[in-house]
Design a protein around this motif. Structure first.
Motif, short mmCIF file in Angstrom:
data_model
loop_
_atom_site.label_atom_id
_atom_site.label_comp_id
_atom_site.label_asym_id
_atom_site.label_seq_id
_atom_site.Cartn_x
_atom_site.Cartn_y
_atom_site.Cartn_z
N ARG A 1 0.82 -1.21 0.00
CA ARG A 1 0.00 0.00 0.00
C ARG A 1 0.85 1.26 0.00
N VAL A 2 1.96 1.22 0.75
CA VAL A 2 2.85 2.37 0.79
C VAL A 2 3.46 2.60 -0.58
N ALA B 1 -2.68 10.91 -3.24
CA ALA B 1 -1.89 10.44 -2.11
C ALA B 1 -2.09 11.27 -0.85
N ALA B 2 -2.27 12.58 -1.01
CA ALA B 2 -2.31 13.50 0.13
C ALA B 2 -3.27 13.09 1.23
N PRO B 3 -4.55 12.79 0.93
CA PRO B 3 -5.47 12.45 2.03
C PRO B 3 -5.24 11.08 2.64
N LEU B 4 -4.44 10.25 2.00
CA LEU B 4 -4.19 8.90 2.50
C LEU B 4 -2.95 8.81 3.37
N LEU B 5 -2.10 9.82 3.30
CA LEU B 5 -0.82 9.76 4.01
C LEU B 5 -0.98 9.61 5.51
N GLY B 6 -1.78 10.50 6.12
CA GLY B 6 -1.94 10.48 7.58
C GLY B 6 -2.46 9.16 8.10
N PRO B 7 -3.60 8.69 7.58
CA PRO B 7 -4.14 7.42 8.06
C PRO B 7 -3.19 6.24 7.87
N LEU B 8 -2.50 6.21 6.74
CA LEU B 8 -1.59 5.09 6.48
C LEU B 8 -0.38 5.16 7.42
N LEU C 1 9.18 1.87 5.84
CA LEU C 1 7.89 2.36 5.37
C LEU C 1 7.65 3.79 5.82
N ARG C 2 8.09 4.11 7.04
CA ARG C 2 7.95 5.49 7.53
C ARG C 2 8.73 6.45 6.65
#
Length: 225
Positions: free
Chosen positions: A36-37, A48-55, A72-73
């Motif tokens: 996913r990353v 990608a922007a809205p998915l970054l925080g939750p992931l 991954l971080r």
């Protein structure tokens, strides 16, 4: 699978590991998160922007390999930097558009004999960008008091920011920037501060942007009559 490794004293480290079914589960979860990353790194930045925080939160909370987690971080951090760079470029271009719009509004205000300009610009609550607009307009129209109004999100009826600049002559006539902002935001309990010639104030909600602007115009007119 080693899931945690921390230093607890000089020369002493604490390691947590899982075996058998738990280890297999950690490996599967690690592979899933890695996939996913890496999909995110290849996605359009706007997606990608809205998915970054939750992931990122999911990676942090996961019980995956202690070796994989920092990798991954780092990959998520790299994507985040690209997103921020893109956003900065977009906001810089948008600021140029807002500057031009404000200059046109200032020219129209002067041609109509207005004694001040209250103009809505859509730059969120970024005071630094709003001040760029203020500075550009005040440089070209140094005798026109100018209040820039910007909502957090256009049409949201949410937070709103007022940033005002007033020439010395109008300050001496009684138009004070902080008082001007306060009058504009009085209905919504706006708070702020600043100098007599420049100030900013913010309200957490505003359900009548036209009313805000009219209150600001009326206050300026009353002081400069």
């Amino acid at each position: 699978v080693i899931t945690e490794e921390t230093a607890i004293a000089k020369g002493v480290r604490r390691m947590v590991a899982v075996t058998r079914g738990a280890a297999a589960s950690a490996e599967r979860k690690g592979a899933e998160l890695a996939s996913r990353v890496r999909s995110l790194t290849n996605a359009a930045l706007s997606e990608a922007a809205p998915l970054l925080g939750p992931l990122r939160e999911e990676v942090d909370a996961s019980g995956i390999s202690a070796g994989l987690k920092p990798v991954l971080r780092d990959e998520l951090t790299a994507v985040g930097k690209k997103v921020m760079e893109k956003k900065k470029k977009e906001m810089a271009a948008l600021t140029d558009v807002r500057i031009q719009s404000a200059k046109e509004a200032a020219q129209q205000a002067i041609s109509e004999g207005a004694k001040s300009l209250v103009h809505v610009i859509s730059l969120g609550l970024d005071a630094k960008l709003i001040n760029k607009v203020i500075n550009a307009v005040s440089k070209e129209y140094p005798e026109l008091p100018f209040m820039a109004v910007s909502e957090e999100e256009p049409g949201s009826q949410g937070a709103v920011l007022c940033v005002s600049w007033i020439p010395k002559q109008q300050v001496e006539a009684g138009l004070i920037a902080s008082e001007w902002n306060a009058a504009a935001l009085a209905k919504w309990g706006g708070k702020g501060g600043g100098k007599p010639n420049s100030a900013q104030a913010r309200a957490t909600t505003c359900d009548d942007l036209e009313g805000l602007q009219q209150s600001a115009r009326d206050f300026a007119t009353s002081k400069l009559a």
